[in-house]
Design an enzyme around this catalytic site. Structure first.
Site, PDB file in Angstrom:
ATOM      1  N   ASN A   1      12.518   7.683 -21.219  1.00  0.00           N
ATOM      2  CA  ASN A   1      11.134   8.070 -20.935  1.00  0.00           C
ATOM      3  C   ASN A   1      10.156   6.911 -21.124  1.00  0.00           C
ATOM      4  O   ASN A   1       9.291   6.669 -20.297  1.00  0.00           O
ATOM      5  CB  ASN A   1      10.682   9.195 -21.878  1.00  0.00           C
ATOM      6  CG  ASN A   1      11.509  10.430 -21.696  1.00  0.00           C
ATOM      7  OD1 ASN A   1      12.141  10.591 -20.665  1.00  0.00           O
ATOM      8  ND2 ASN A   1      11.508  11.294 -22.695  1.00  0.00           N
TER       9      ASN A   1
ATOM     10  N   THR B   1     -26.935   6.906  13.218  1.00  0.00           N
ATOM     11  CA  THR B   1     -26.673   8.002  12.282  1.00  0.00           C
ATOM     12  C   THR B   1     -26.199   9.157  13.150  1.00  0.00           C
ATOM     13  O   THR B   1     -26.571   9.237  14.329  1.00  0.00           O
ATOM     14  CB  THR B   1     -27.921   8.434  11.493  1.00  0.00           C
ATOM     15  OG1 THR B   1     -28.905   8.920  12.405  1.00  0.00           O
ATOM     16  CG2 THR B   1     -28.496   7.278  10.687  1.00  0.00           C
ATOM     17  N   HIS B   2     -25.380  10.026  12.600  1.00  0.00           N
ATOM     18  CA  HIS B   2     -24.858  11.158  13.377  1.00  0.00           C
ATOM     19  C   HIS B   2     -24.228  10.671  14.684  1.00  0.00           C
ATOM     20  O   HIS B   2     -24.273  11.358  15.700  1.00  0.00           O
ATOM     21  CB  HIS B   2     -25.974  12.159  13.718  1.00  0.00           C
ATOM     22  CG  HIS B   2     -26.770  12.633  12.549  1.00  0.00           C
ATOM     23  ND1 HIS B   2     -26.492  13.788  11.881  1.00  0.00           N
ATOM     24  CD2 HIS B   2     -27.852  12.097  11.938  1.00  0.00           C
ATOM     25  CE1 HIS B   2     -27.386  13.964  10.899  1.00  0.00           C
ATOM     26  NE2 HIS B   2     -28.211  12.952  10.903  1.00  0.00           N
TER      27      HIS B   2
ATOM     28  N   SER C   1       1.145   2.494  26.587  1.00  0.00           N
ATOM     29  CA  SER C   1       1.593   3.862  26.772  1.00  0.00           C
ATOM     30  C   SER C   1       2.880   3.843  27.569  1.00  0.00           C
ATOM     31  O   SER C   1       3.115   2.937  28.377  1.00  0.00           O
ATOM     32  CB  SER C   1       0.518   4.645  27.519  1.00  0.00           C
ATOM     33  OG  SER C   1       1.079   5.733  28.214  1.00  0.00           O
TER      34      SER C   1
ATOM     35  N   LYS D   1      -2.968   1.267  29.748  1.00  0.00           N
ATOM     36  CA  LYS D   1      -3.425   1.550  28.386  1.00  0.00           C
ATOM     37  C   LYS D   1      -3.358   0.371  27.415  1.00  0.00           C
ATOM     38  O   LYS D   1      -2.388  -0.385  27.408  1.00  0.00           O
ATOM     39  CB  LYS D   1      -2.592   2.692  27.803  1.00  0.00           C
ATOM     40  CG  LYS D   1      -3.081   4.053  28.270  1.00  0.00           C
ATOM     41  CD  LYS D   1      -4.471   4.345  27.700  1.00  0.00           C
ATOM     42  CE  LYS D   1      -4.597   5.761  27.230  1.00  0.00           C
ATOM     43  NZ  LYS D   1      -5.869   5.990  26.559  1.00  0.00           N
TER      44      LYS D   1
ATOM     45  N   ASN E   1      -4.218   0.671  23.484  1.00  0.00           N
ATOM     46  CA  ASN E   1      -4.700   1.617  22.478  1.00  0.00           C
ATOM     47  C   ASN E   1      -4.843   0.995  21.096  1.00  0.00           C
ATOM     48  O   ASN E   1      -4.042   0.141  20.721  1.00  0.00           O
ATOM     49  CB  ASN E   1      -3.741   2.804  22.398  1.00  0.00           C
ATOM     50  CG  ASN E   1      -3.737   3.604  23.680  1.00  0.00           C
ATOM     51  OD1 ASN E   1      -4.782   3.825  24.280  1.00  0.00           O
ATOM     52  ND2 ASN E   1      -2.551   4.004  24.118  1.00  0.00           N
TER      53      ASN E   1
ATOM     54  N   TYR F   1       7.470  14.815 -22.664  1.00  0.00           N
ATOM     55  CA  TYR F   1       8.084  14.525 -21.379  1.00  0.00           C
ATOM     56  C   TYR F   1       8.647  15.776 -20.719  1.00  0.00           C
ATOM     57  O   TYR F   1       9.281  16.601 -21.370  1.00  0.00           O
ATOM     58  CB  TYR F   1       9.214  13.498 -21.542  1.00  0.00           C
ATOM     59  CG  TYR F   1       9.847  13.162 -20.222  1.00  0.00           C
ATOM     60  CD1 TYR F   1       9.200  12.317 -19.326  1.00  0.00           C
ATOM     61  CD2 TYR F   1      11.056  13.730 -19.833  1.00  0.00           C
ATOM     62  CE1 TYR F   1       9.753  12.028 -18.088  1.00  0.00           C
ATOM     63  CE2 TYR F   1      11.618  13.444 -18.594  1.00  0.00           C
ATOM     64  CZ  TYR F   1      10.962  12.593 -17.728  1.00  0.00           C
ATOM     65  OH  TYR F   1      11.507  12.314 -16.499  1.00  0.00           O
TER      66      TYR F   1
ATOM     67  N   GLN G   1       9.202  12.752 -12.769  1.00  0.00           N
ATOM     68  CA  GLN G   1       9.964  11.895 -11.868  1.00  0.00           C
ATOM     69  C   GLN G   1       9.406  11.929 -10.449  1.00  0.00           C
ATOM     70  O   GLN G   1       9.462  10.945  -9.720  1.00  0.00           O
ATOM     71  CB  GLN G   1      11.416  12.331 -11.858  1.00  0.00           C
ATOM     72  CG  GLN G   1      12.266  11.551 -10.882  1.00  0.00           C
ATOM     73  CD  GLN G   1      13.712  11.989 -10.969  1.00  0.00           C
ATOM     74  OE1 GLN G   1      14.515  11.353 -11.628  1.00  0.00           O
ATOM     75  NE2 GLN G   1      14.037  13.099 -10.335  1.00  0.00           N
TER      76      GLN G   1
ATOM     77  N   LYS H   1       6.985   9.203  -8.897  1.00  0.00           N
ATOM     78  CA  LYS H   1       7.376   7.820  -8.625  1.00  0.00           C
ATOM     79  C   LYS H   1       7.294   7.470  -7.142  1.00  0.00           C
ATOM     80  O   LYS H   1       6.708   6.444  -6.774  1.00  0.00           O
ATOM     81  CB  LYS H   1       8.801   7.583  -9.143  1.00  0.00           C
ATOM     82  CG  LYS H   1       9.178   6.126  -9.268  1.00  0.00           C
ATOM     83  CD  LYS H   1      10.673   5.961  -9.499  1.00  0.00           C
ATOM     84  CE  LYS H   1      11.038   6.233 -10.955  1.00  0.00           C
ATOM     85  NZ  LYS H   1      12.510   6.114 -11.156  1.00  0.00           N
TER      86      LYS H   1
END
Lengths: 474, 474, 474, 474
Positions: free
Chosen positions: C129, C174-175, C297, C303, C305, C337, C342, C345
């Site tokens: 641990n 904005t917006h 594409s 295309k 992209n 523990y 585990q 991780k």
């Protein structure tokens, strides 16, 4: 002062004042912490709690024990008193205090105040755990039916919009760049079909929710011969939940499923909103959102902002993530009731409220949307026909990959084509010129019809139970 | 009727009634959707909005332009009027209507009503975007300082409890099974240290938040020579945010960081709560939670349930997940202000409120906790000393892995040892007999001292600004 | 055998084959379920595990017990063997089998195979641990320093880009609609400052992580006089975690903080990416992403992209939500523990990996970005100057709200202005003409310098410990 | 080359080495970033991609155009080559390189290498977008059917365990404290019913997923008369998705629904696991988990830890939160394909893999669980019968609330009762003595039967398509 007695869910966030609670007794502070927002939130459950209590009282009065726990006459008195509470609740006159803790004790206290020992009998063979479970299922059932009808309504508005603009070319996009010719009809009805698919989840949530937990008591049943099938039928549920411990364990999970289904509707609407925000920007101008659906700026006089649509996008995040929040609250909990579950109530109610508000605001906005055909046509350039051109070579016998390479080599040098003609050539199932709007309309109608019938069936059951006409309005 | 005028955040979820909104004009329905809960939530920001406006007015009056945008006398009048609004807010008399939309327009409207053209000048060179950003940072700053003090207080209570029970043996557990001998002091002070580590995150959130966005306007600055360092200083911020577009883009992210830091505190408390729920169950009986901190059952007369602690566990899920909800709202948004950000306000306020309520309820519960020494000793069996036994063999020269195998082979046949003796032998740094409680106390004190000094500094700045004594109570 | 080299983490998702596991013994199936992805993931921790083991061995050899648990000569042999393992790991030759379960047992097995009883001594006074806790902190420390340097690098690239285009006008939005005149310099450096603010969180995560859990054993300490300050110092940590139970409880929470800090970086980058996707669309054309950073594409020959940027946006969701996933795993866990940890991780490692990959891909993309001045100028219309116009009226003495109304009344009839002139007039702190690029550069440099010095300090400590030159490459 | 066989997904997290990518060309680094884990993950889709390609080729060969895009003989050659690829995939010999990017290009490249121009024709009228959508739906369909069968299997094991222990008393708990008498049969079958309810969600996910996107091309259809009903039928789907843009927009959302349904199963199992962890602790001892399902400790020789169950609890968090992660990736995306969607693939595959691994590990563990009758009886104290006692008073005519008060007043003084007798008295529907195990068994069987029939139907369709026997193993 009266105002001081009212539930104030967010009292503690007010700055500049010393909360009363910090000088309260231990008991009152604990009560405030544990009751939380229940006295406020539970107001929305008052009618449901009365309906559930009525069914329980009727069942008790028919229970084959001697002496009877409740006589039929006593059950009648309880129901009369419950009708009064319902009437008060409907005119917002019924109150729940922090001392009551929740609607269940408030209603029981009221019955006892009015009926004495008869009131003291009503909680026989039942616990608050299964009572709140019943209330929330009645509440969610009603709300889901409204949400289904509202989703069907918005679907119909979208398909109507699609039909009206079925032959209006619109640049089809992938990666936010022009891709292939599309149409307004294809675009709008894609969201119709999205919403209708979401309805299948609303339906699954509805079915899961449409089972009666009443009689689970604390999750281990009781030593009286209660009739759980009867209460389930009286309340218009499809079936009782079988295992009484499962009836308790299902709390929180059911709420999570309801929120997830609503969250899927919101995800669909978030993409519709995102499209409309972009396509109504001046650089596109495909659509105009009427001024009354926009809001201005406090500093910039020229502004017309698509605030409604931005809020749809953000509210989608809130509703959707609340499904996770609620599910997580249940994860790893020991079996049986745990108070943690109380914290699932506010997210459920808020998620339903936000989703329905969104479903109700959009139909008028869509209907009022102005389609700018010339801006849509301006969106077409020669390159958007590249795949069409390659497929034309295919028709003449060139293998597709070879055709693709040939067209690619000439990108930038070929002339544009007629958008309407290209769209008109896409006639296969589900393509711009192969859309079956009638089928989508029928799917929407059947959702609305189902919801209407279910509500009618349920209102009929409750009307019978209460001995008075019971109806619901969204 | 007066009750009708009060903000009702969840009005739409009340069943059985037809909402007023559905018969309103387009405009009123849009307004209700876009204003959302702001008229209710913004009440908590009224004082902050006034303070921010005062700083802005002072700055405008010192701005080197001719004619002056605002004279010093005009700024003085504005501040006097703002003091009146603050007084009203402190006695809950200031109102924000849906028509006002939010506190910013409500305050500006009020100033204009009282001062005419002077009120119409106050919004010069500022937008609601940077105004709400300032308000929320003032609000979060105050709340974070209170949360730090409350976390320090709970840390002190836990370390006091740990000191008092430093030599009381307690079975140390891993995987919820007995593992190695521990002590109540070790157990309790582990949560002290957890909370103190969390304070480092509260501190990081505090610093991030302690920068002034004012003057960003709509995110692109203004063509007037505003003095952003001055407003930052007047408001007691450490510094202005530099780039004005960043000042707007930081909204939502800052809230997410604040909620995450609070969420980490709640995660620590959720594990403390989980331990207490288990360790006070009759099968353990290590601790007794006094009856006044428990609640009963509506059906089971014998029940004393640890509802407070269960709610801590669930509220941790809500606060923690709201950090994600808020961060997600900002993800992938185009730069500059978008209305989506409004949806971050309610989670911020609720997360702060829930965390602080939890921090305030726990100290008394911990203090009142009864430690049952005999139950703790009963928790020790012979096997819990297995690692000690193996290490004793190591001391005599046996390689650990060999010692481990030898002890394992005899499991079930060895005698138990003295728990207190075992615990007393663990003297290294941070082990049961090697704990430095004084260091933990000092860390807690320094957190409380920092928060107190910061608040004093800020109250001093605001008092200077308003020309009156400004203080804050949690 | 070749099959051993194949990726094992997702073996079970391969369709059309019967997994070996279902015919395995109970034991092997349990082992596979519990070991999970550890044998694969732990390869990334091999060097860290060896370093931690070396410090532990040195400490054991200096422990004042008779007979010594480990002689200095024995510790030297262990370190020599660990150096061999490190060399193998660096050339990908060290293996961990499912039977080993994890790197800790794999290394101990190897030491025992090579050194016999000396190897059997190395696990004295330590548990897996605290070992995995040490390994993950060494790992996270190294990764955070690299992430800091990479964030600083990207910040520098962005500020360089901003300086180069400081006077290029760009419609401020904005917006997603034109709002006020801005500049490319303002836009780009807003993300610089965003990243630098995020670095404060990386720093908080770094500090939280920079404490040594070694010696916690199973969370309750040991009956031997281990020197936890010594191991902490040998490993270059700033301090040992004090309370040994806290050292275990901190697992998962620390990972969550690290992921959240990285997630904040990703959120910043997600908005940069979103802007670039829109601004490089043909309807805007503000920027051109060079062809080598785009992908095509399979069906549309034309295309190009912006896949890289779309992936940034989506990976931000993954990294950010993993912070919540990991925190939630710890919520409500009993203290001490639990194996649940585990599961933190893989999200930690993947979150670090995805964030760093993103930080490394963007500098070259930004550097190669082509700025299209004429498209930027075309983005200005007359209305974008509305706020400027209102402020001009303010300068002549008109109250702002009145000026706002006047300008609003004339929207659509006023002439456009010169974008460059407007931008040039915004000279206050942080506005387009008031940006302090040098300050941003210095902040970025100091982040890089800090990270470099910390790594140097740590590598020096490890080199001393191992008796060989230890260095790290990102 | 050996390096090609090494796991690549986490290459970048290996410390101490310089990644190849940083010295690669721009192109290779972009390719690695954009391809991501696809070359590894897509191996699991190879068979599906071949099956989808076979259906597409057959459809092309029947398309009424002159000259034919593909002759029936050419389609036959393609299918023969696809059979070879499938065989290679089944023996893990088929490879996908980073240069291939994904399985789609790898298969097309292989067909072209083998068949020349015939291979170059196969991508006619199709894009990778709809191809990956088809592959993932085939994959999810197969996996969901296996998950249904495994859930049904676990349900059957639980109900069998419940039946066997139907009359074994078990203290029923709420808030983790003794509440009312229950039974092992009630406890175990509550999880059976929980899983069966979850199956309704698996079924909803299955139905949503069981629609064919093929022919959507890039989301805007094609100018060739493709037959989308034919391909849907050849692939055994229930129906084609109608609107071709919706077919693309549904990606990500469908994955989110699948993960949520699996997540609900995991939530149910997380509570079962939590119960088992507690009830097998020595303080309870209700159940014994056989040693082979436990794992030990590296430092404590006596340890037998319930790691499997702890991992179930944690993996539930991972699977459940991945449903949200995936849904969030789609939120607010512009309509049409965006590369963001690629990031939904790994969470889908991992979520399926983890859920199925959990479903497969638990049946044997439950079957091997030892029930300790005496420990269960020891768990009963006098207080647990308090509600029973109150209801006994009710039977004699005392109102419940009065009875409750009377019993409460005597708590601590009453004698214990016979647990078995109490449990035997709870005979109503779903109570310990009123459980209908046969109904639960039938529900489980019908889930397994449905899944088996669906797979049979699908395998039949694919066998017809490929002209060879196609079968699937879990």
């Amino acid at each position: 002062m009266q105002a001081k007695n009212r539930p104030q869910g967010l009292k503690s966030i007010k700055p500049g004042q010393k909360s009363k609670t910090t000088v309260g007794t231990v008991d009152s502070r604990i009560l405030e912490y544990t009751a939380g927002a229940d006295p406020r939130l539970d107001l929305a459950l008052t009618v449901d709690d009365c309906v559930g209590t009525a069914a329980h009282a009727v069942m008790l009065s028919r229970m084959p024990v001697t002496p009877p726990v409740l006589t039929r006459a006593e059950a009648g008195k309880i129901i009369r008193e419950l009708r009064k509470i319902i009437a008060e609740a409907n005119r917002h006159a019924f109150k729940i205090s922090t001392r009551d803790q929740d609607v269940h004790l408030a209603v029981e206290r009221r019955l006892t105040a009015a009926l004495g020992d008869i009131g003291r009998k009503v909680h026989t063979a039942r616990s608050r755990n299964d009572q709140v479970a019943v209330d929330l299922r009645l509440y969610a059932r009603r709300q889901l039916l409204f949400a289904m009808e509202e989703t069907a309504k918005l679907s119909e508005v979208l398909v109507k919009f699609a039909k009206k603009n079925r032959s209006t070319p619109m640049p089809g996009r992938t990666h936010m760049r022009p891709a292939m010719p599309g149409s307004v009809g294809l675009w709008a009805s894609s969201y119709t079909e999205g919403l209708l698919d979401d309805c299948a989840l609303l339906d699954a949530a509805y079915n899961l929710n449409n089972a009666c937990p009443l009689g689970a008591a604390a999750g281990y049943g009781v030593t009286l011969p209660i009739d759980r099938k009867l209460t389930s039928r009286l309340l218009g549920f499809k079936r009782p939940i079988h295992n009484v411990l499962h009836a308790i364990n299902a709390r929180g999970k059911t709420e999570s499923v309801v929120l997830f289904a609503l969250g899927q509707v919101m995800l669909t609407l978030s993409r519709l909103a995102a499209d409309l925000i972009v396509f109504s920007a001046p650089e596109f101008g495909y659509f105009t959102i009427p001024a009354e659906y926009c809001t201005g700026s406090s500093i910039m006089p020229q502004k017309q902002n698509p605030d409604v649509l931005e809020l749809v996008r953000a509210k989608a995040a809130r509703v959707f993530s609340s499904a996770m929040m609620v599910g997580e609250i249940t994860r790893g909990l020991p079996g049986g009731y745990n108070r943690d579950l109380q914290e699932t109530k506010a997210p459920l109610m808020e998620g339903i409220s936000e989703t329905r508000a969104t479903l109700r605001i959009l139909p008028a906005l869509i209907t009022a949307l102005k389609v700018n055909r010339s801006a849509l046509l301006n969106g077409f350039d020669a390159e958007i026909f590249a795949a069409d051109n390659a497929l034309d070579l295919v028709r003449s016998g060139v293998p597709f990959r070879t055709a693709y390479d040939k067209v690619k080599a000439k990108i930038g040098t070929t002339a544009s084509c007629d958008p309407a003609a290209s769209v008109g050539r896409k006639t296969h199932l589900g393509a711009p010129a192969g859309l079956d709007f009638g089928m989508l309309e029928n799917r929407a109608k059947s959702v609305a019809t189902f919801a209407g019938q279910e509500r009618k069936r349920y209102c009929h059951a409750v009307s019978n139970l209460l001995g008075t006409t019971y109806s619901e309005k969204g």
